[in-house]
Enzyme design. Sequence first.
Site, mmCIF file in Angstrom:
data_model
loop_
_atom_site.group_PDB
_atom_site.id
_atom_site.type_symbol
_atom_site.label_atom_id
_atom_site.label_comp_id
_atom_site.label_asym_id
_atom_site.label_seq_id
_atom_site.Cartn_x
_atom_site.Cartn_y
_atom_site.Cartn_z
ATOM 1 N N ARG A 5 0.649 -1.102 -0.055
ATOM 2 C CA ARG A 5 0.138 0.157 -0.381
ATOM 3 C C ARG A 5 0.667 1.034 0.042
ATOM 4 O O ARG A 5 1.010 2.316 -0.657
ATOM 5 C CB ARG A 5 -0.897 0.219 1.203
ATOM 6 C CG ARG A 5 -1.968 1.703 1.300
ATOM 7 C CD ARG A 5 -2.732 1.420 0.505
ATOM 8 N NE ARG A 5 -3.379 0.334 -0.442
ATOM 9 C CZ ARG A 5 -3.500 1.423 -1.882
ATOM 10 N NH1 ARG A 5 -2.690 2.163 -2.724
ATOM 11 N NH2 ARG A 5 -4.109 0.234 -2.426
ATOM 12 N N LYS B 21 1.840 25.560 -4.234
ATOM 13 C CA LYS B 21 1.047 25.220 -3.927
ATOM 14 C C LYS B 21 1.023 23.569 -4.110
ATOM 15 O O LYS B 21 0.650 22.910 -4.534
ATOM 16 C CB LYS B 21 -0.271 25.494 -4.659
ATOM 17 C CG LYS B 21 -0.674 27.207 -4.617
ATOM 18 C CD LYS B 21 -1.453 28.155 -5.179
ATOM 19 C CE LYS B 21 -1.500 29.226 -5.086
ATOM 20 N NZ LYS B 21 -2.523 29.876 -5.843
ATOM 21 N N LYS C 116 5.490 41.188 -4.771
ATOM 22 C CA LYS C 116 3.541 41.973 -4.598
ATOM 23 C C LYS C 116 2.963 42.439 -4.641
ATOM 24 O O LYS C 116 4.196 43.197 -4.035
ATOM 25 C CB LYS C 116 3.312 39.548 -4.115
ATOM 26 C CG LYS C 116 3.531 38.337 -4.037
ATOM 27 C CD LYS C 116 3.007 37.881 -4.168
ATOM 28 C CE LYS C 116 3.304 35.928 -4.782
ATOM 29 N NZ LYS C 116 2.343 35.199 -4.246
ATOM 30 N N GLU D 23 5.932 40.054 -9.412
ATOM 31 C CA GLU D 23 3.271 39.691 -9.722
ATOM 32 C C GLU D 23 3.967 41.293 -9.959
ATOM 33 O O GLU D 23 3.414 42.433 -8.998
ATOM 34 C CB GLU D 23 3.407 39.606 -8.368
ATOM 35 C CG GLU D 23 1.727 38.801 -9.498
ATOM 36 C CD GLU D 23 1.654 38.416 -7.900
ATOM 37 O OE1 GLU D 23 1.600 37.310 -7.271
ATOM 38 O OE2 GLU D 23 -0.099 38.371 -7.754
ATOM 39 N N ASP E 121 -0.925 38.353 -13.278
ATOM 40 C CA ASP E 121 -1.758 37.447 -11.792
ATOM 41 C C ASP E 121 -3.302 37.837 -12.809
ATOM 42 O O ASP E 121 -3.498 38.559 -13.064
ATOM 43 C CB ASP E 121 -1.601 38.051 -10.731
ATOM 44 C CG ASP E 121 -1.989 37.470 -9.941
ATOM 45 O OD1 ASP E 121 -1.960 35.820 -10.150
ATOM 46 O OD2 ASP E 121 -2.349 38.121 -8.734
#
Lengths: 286, 286, 286, 286, 286, 286
Positions: free
Chosen positions: F103, F138, F170, F200, F221
């Site tokens: 597994r 992410k 940012k 960004e 973005d």
Amino acid sequence: MTLLPPPDHAVDDLVTRSLAEDLGRAGDITSNATIPADAHAEARIVARAAGCISGLDIAMKVLHRVDPGIEITKSANDGDIVDAGTVLAIAEGPARSILAAERTALNVLGHLSGIATQVAGVVAQVGDLDVRIADTRKTTPGLRAIEKYAVRCGGGMNHRFGLDDAVMIKDNHIAAVGSITNAVQAARASAGHVVRIEVEVDRLDQLEAAIEAGADIVLLDNMTPAQLQQAVAMAGGRCTLEASGGITPEHVREFAETGVDVISMGWLTHSAPNLDVALDLAPAPH
Amino acid sequence: MTLLPPPDHAVDDLVTRSLAEDLGRAGDITSNATIPADAHAEARIVARAAGCISGLDIAMKVLHRVDPGIEITKSANDGDIVDAGTVLAIAEGPARSILAAERTALNVLGHLSGIATQVAGVVAQVGDLDVRIADTRKTTPGLRAIEKYAVRCGGGMNHRFGLDDAVMIKDNHIAAVGSITNAVQAARASAGHVVRIEVEVDRLDQLEAAIEAGADIVLLDNMTPAQLQQAVAMAGGRCTLEASGGITPEHVREFAETGVDVISMGWLTHSAPNLDVALDLAPAPH
Amino acid sequence: MTLLPPPDHAVDDLVTRSLAEDLGRAGDITSNATIPADAHAEARIVARAAGCISGLDIAMKVLHRVDPGIEITKSANDGDIVDAGTVLAIAEGPARSILAAERTALNVLGHLSGIATQVAGVVAQVGDLDVRIADTRKTTPGLRAIEKYAVRCGGGMNHRFGLDDAVMIKDNHIAAVGSITNAVQAARASAGHVVRIEVEVDRLDQLEAAIEAGADIVLLDNMTPAQLQQAVAMAGGRCTLEASGGITPEHVREFAETGVDVISMGWLTHSAPNLDVALDLAPAPH
Amino acid sequence: MTLLPPPDHAVDDLVTRSLAEDLGRAGDITSNATIPADAHAEARIVARAAGCISGLDIAMKVLHRVDPGIEITKSANDGDIVDAGTVLAIAEGPARSILAAERTALNVLGHLSGIATQVAGVVAQVGDLDVRIADTRKTTPGLRAIEKYAVRCGGGMNHRFGLDDAVMIKDNHIAAVGSITNAVQAARASAGHVVRIEVEVDRLDQLEAAIEAGADIVLLDNMTPAQLQQAVAMAGGRCTLEASGGITPEHVREFAETGVDVISMGWLTHSAPNLDVALDLAPAPH
Amino acid sequence: MTLLPPPDHAVDDLVTRSLAEDLGRAGDITSNATIPADAHAEARIVARAAGCISGLDIAMKVLHRVDPGIEITKSANDGDIVDAGTVLAIAEGPARSILAAERTALNVLGHLSGIATQVAGVVAQVGDLDVRIADTRKTTPGLRAIEKYAVRCGGGMNHRFGLDDAVMIKDNHIAAVGSITNAVQAARASAGHVVRIEVEVDRLDQLEAAIEAGADIVLLDNMTPAQLQQAVAMAGGRCTLEASGGITPEHVREFAETGVDVISMGWLTHSAPNLDVALDLAPAPH
Amino acid sequence: MTLLPPPDHAVDDLVTRSLAEDLGRAGDITSNATIPADAHAEARIVARAAGCISGLDIAMKVLHRVDPGIEITKSANDGDIVDAGTVLAIAEGPARSILAAERTALNVLGHLSGIATQVAGVVAQVGDLDVRIADTRKTTPGLRAIEKYAVRCGGGMNHRFGLDDAVMIKDNHIAAVGSITNAVQAARASAGHVVRIEVEVDRLDQLEAAIEAGADIVLLDNMTPAQLQQAVAMAGGRCTLEASGGITPEHVREFAETGVDVISMGWLTHSAPNLDVALDLAPAPH
């Protein structure tokens, strides 16, 4: 004198941590992008400067951790004093693996050999005298067990490994219980029979009290050679005498000639420069 | 310029490991045997030599890890250049706790300040020139993230943190793929767009190829000041030029005057001597 | 005599590991399913049998690790000898948290108090004699530093913490170098000046050689009380004499009366039964 | 019945931690100082007392961790019941390595065999009855998975490994939700369908409620043999009945004869004395 | 039904590891270089899509680990089903700290809420039926305890946490011992009385054997709804029936309507998409 | 393009943690209870669905960690795109060992192949365009280095590995220092010369400022394809342009056709479904 090796778990831990910090989250992106997986190479680990070797076995473990398939032929051993240009070992195996391990292996070897070289230099300076050179707890954070091994490679002797393996009574301890005698008694009552008791004194008039209190060792802190000579006479062999406090390789000889048993030097572990070592790589036919 | 702090997890890990190695399996047997649990003390952390401070916050974390009840008043900050005798911080709290933390805190502070002091010295030497001083990966095993912080404290700049965060193409990589151009292309294809590519050359005739291949940075290895000057002229600002190879504080100025953008020095992290720091303890009324 | 506490890192590690093994991958599923999150409770930690307490502070740390909001009022201390039924501490806080910590806290407290109780019993038996009771390295795997603390709580003395903090020369070592004298010299040459040397002998005719070789301590292994008495006479105070080998609380007195300085007993850490401790829970008004 | 082995990661972790605590920061300084690196030896691992063996494989892993070159020939297996004097295994290899591993290996083997021996003794006492002997969560901190393996070696059965793998409803849980029925329902709603629910009762009048609430198992706490007999009659096989509460090997038989299905005994893991095991070393020709 | 929280040590470990991997060796170099150390900010943690929340407490722990000085006001709880645009929590504190924690906190929250949202969707689909939705061991490596918590947040039930907490007999096990009966007996003999036994069958003709062998649960693998219906009839409530094998949210309803007790779905943990969550930052007056 | 492998230490750590969580405190109790220790089996690792393979080597390491005696024959490699039904590897060895590892091995392989498959699908969609597909930060908590390897297997490119290896400016950073120019200068002053700077922007009117400030990369973005096209025209090749913000495999083509250099997609790591992989076991003659 047999060279006591460092414990395996300390070595393994060092190898693990130092490789992880160099390989990071993506590994050796340069070698992996440019060198074929099946390319082999032969690497010569070389001492570029003369010195005393320490950490060669650990450096080899770095190579083997990256790739157990690397074949290593050692031509020197930890504790050896070598000339500049000496080949210490030859490693043959996958080029990618050797390059991935190179910097970590050299950092270990250069750092420890740097310490061993300074220790060996001091030991050689005082070789005709009945005195031993010891380290202190002034080591690089996280590397104590390994750096103390480097001191042994250079022919030095280890002082305490930590706050727990010997008693060292200093002025604050004495002040807290009122006298050297009280301090030694308190320590003796709490510590086991396998634990030595050392008392640090910075004035000659404390020496007799320390000896009478039963100190195994008296550390004579920041004393001049003249004071140390006087201390040796006063003690008359009743305890081990250790000189310490800012002693560097340049002036160690005059301290050693005083007749003290031990000279301990923080400098050896906190300020020894690196020994210049390199890894010369050539393609291997294999 | 803002001083970038080290990440907390690296600091925490260093504090944990270095305290464990000093306290061992029985703790500070001397202080615990002689000093009452309720005795308080005031400790002054002092720079005994002039230098650039690094690791003061970490040293304070060592104290707080041993005893969160220790109260600390800082009178200096990491990055400060201080005179000999400067009190860096005052810690007040249980005497046993302060003594248990003392050596570990000082070892961190002395080691990092030793590096920062050397970096700051070099940075000051070249302060009138348009050049930056960088470290290398030649750091003490297991301490890279923290030693690179010390370099920043001294005003230096960080080179790669590992094999994974920038490409560094050397002779073996070039040999494996046949040319500098091939090597840069291979690296560019594999590495992400946020990754810089540096090419190491040891002959001037390789410089043009490196620039044309698209190297962001060219490392000029082991070149003389005269060669470096020539390289600066040849490059004409088309890429960042970095000089490296055995440069020490003594000779750095002549390399800096060549017009290169960056000088990287392994010496700063592998051979900087300790800065002399101490903890002076006095009983506290509390 | 001051009770030397265990080092924090060893305690923290024990708390972490023992809680993790009990809470597993889903925590206290019974209490979390049945007891409201805001229910409070008061818990009395009680010694159900008479004994010597050890690990109470560690048990309290277990509670605080699970929930820093638990308020604890201690009414006993490590090292105290208490009657059956004595309330050692009262903890008040979230019922779920107390229940989650209960078994782990009690396991620590019962195990260490079990050892301390046996040690205290032996120490009391020989209290009128000039002899000290010591532990050995025969400890439960992974718990040495903590179990040796329990021995101190009971009034015992710690022998070596490991293979590294004192020399213990046994028959195999002697055979390897040819004589006790050679063995002691070899050890003295390799080990530092803060390290004590103990020689184990199992025949009386070896005692003189051990003393003359400079042994700090001689371990008399598996000897009868009569032999020990003879050894004491032979040694005449020239070194510390330690009796060891299968000595249990039942027969310790006759060994103690021989005049040896130290009796070391593996039984104390490897075979001491648990002290019966419990946590009585009542709902709290809060 | 097949003996379920402990998981490798738990064994590896135990081996790592226990060796590190014994070898400390300098390793086996006595053997390394006196015994040549190339000296070989043959060691017989012997049971000095009769008992049930557990931990022999782990002890062998200790030897192999210190030195993979040690060759081991086992002549017994975990779970075997042996006479005093039985040779369990012969290990041949570097003398230094065997000595470095000796104490750690024996501590593991003696501790686990001590538990297994007591379990086997109890199991033998009740072998003619239809009852199983189980452990509890009253294990030595940090050693639960391994001690529960020792219980299996002795022929015992494992109860819960932690708070997370089965529901155990006690008086506090019942009080919090008002009734046994409510408690079982709350647990059933939160816990998965692979989780068994056990209810602890200390009065016979609670038994019917527990059974009707759907308890898979009812723990009869601190009841007399007479009460247990009555409980068996009342339950009529509708659930598993477990007797617990201060039962020791001396009195277990009378509890076992009551007809309960399971007897769980904390004593087996928290108070079993060590089994006497030794390592007899002889020089090897090799 | 009470929501069982994850054990603290698993949460702490996740927070430690995930922050370390994001902060790396130099921390948040962008924020530290541009945002003053004393700048404060207010962050709204927002669900950008509708869903079931899981991991909000863990995300808050991520923030607090970076900076215990961040003040958090929660406006939702794990297990809540929220609309798109819902503010889940407001965090106020040092801007640098919030930015350093942002991505790690959101990754935890988005991942676990993604799972919880899918579980809640399935649970809602079958809410009128007497069936429970369970997870499997098909979880993301290293995240099992936490992902199983997310399943509970969504209203699902946990199946086994590992190979060790329940018996699951499959075809290979049956083949090895010859029959389902033998397999169940072998398992029952080795496993404790608190361990449930489940038997996996993929043909209806195996069901009766499994029930008669004493299986607590029978897993009906890869059966059609029609077959499942037949199995329910055959079993007649004599054991728990679980359907499994490639069931996705799209088709779960038809399986649920068959009357089985449990439906277990690997899809819920190995293929649930992330829930879109964000952290909206505004400067704070403080 | 060479596939850059993940660093060994990250793989080893994943293997260790994921096996420990599955084997728990008692190991595979089902297989150990039913399958003889000497039973051998042959396992075929099969892709049940078509996809791009990633993690096969890691899955094999899982098998070898459980039992170095398992022999593995690989018939596919990481990065291969395979049809449903393809046998990826055959493992032969002790049946218990293979079942214990099954597994965990499949969870790694299915998870990473799931990501690689989605990446490969997107890469194939845009294969005729001069654009590269990148991941983001992410990722699943604790798995970043490994999931980024899966992205490379699928032909994708890695963006930043953490907050420390590239600058990403940012809106909050810009607001704090007043302008894009200031932000880039502040970052350049603090970060090393091997660190790229990305800015960004979410409005086209910020693009010119970013380029003039010296941004190496501009992240556009949440812009529409039309806006991106305009940005490409405005930039005229002066910097790398990266499009990001909620782009999924369904719509990636239209973003790719705008002429941007890089498209980064969080979806690839946080929402890719598992690839269906299985281990088919048959008894082996061996």
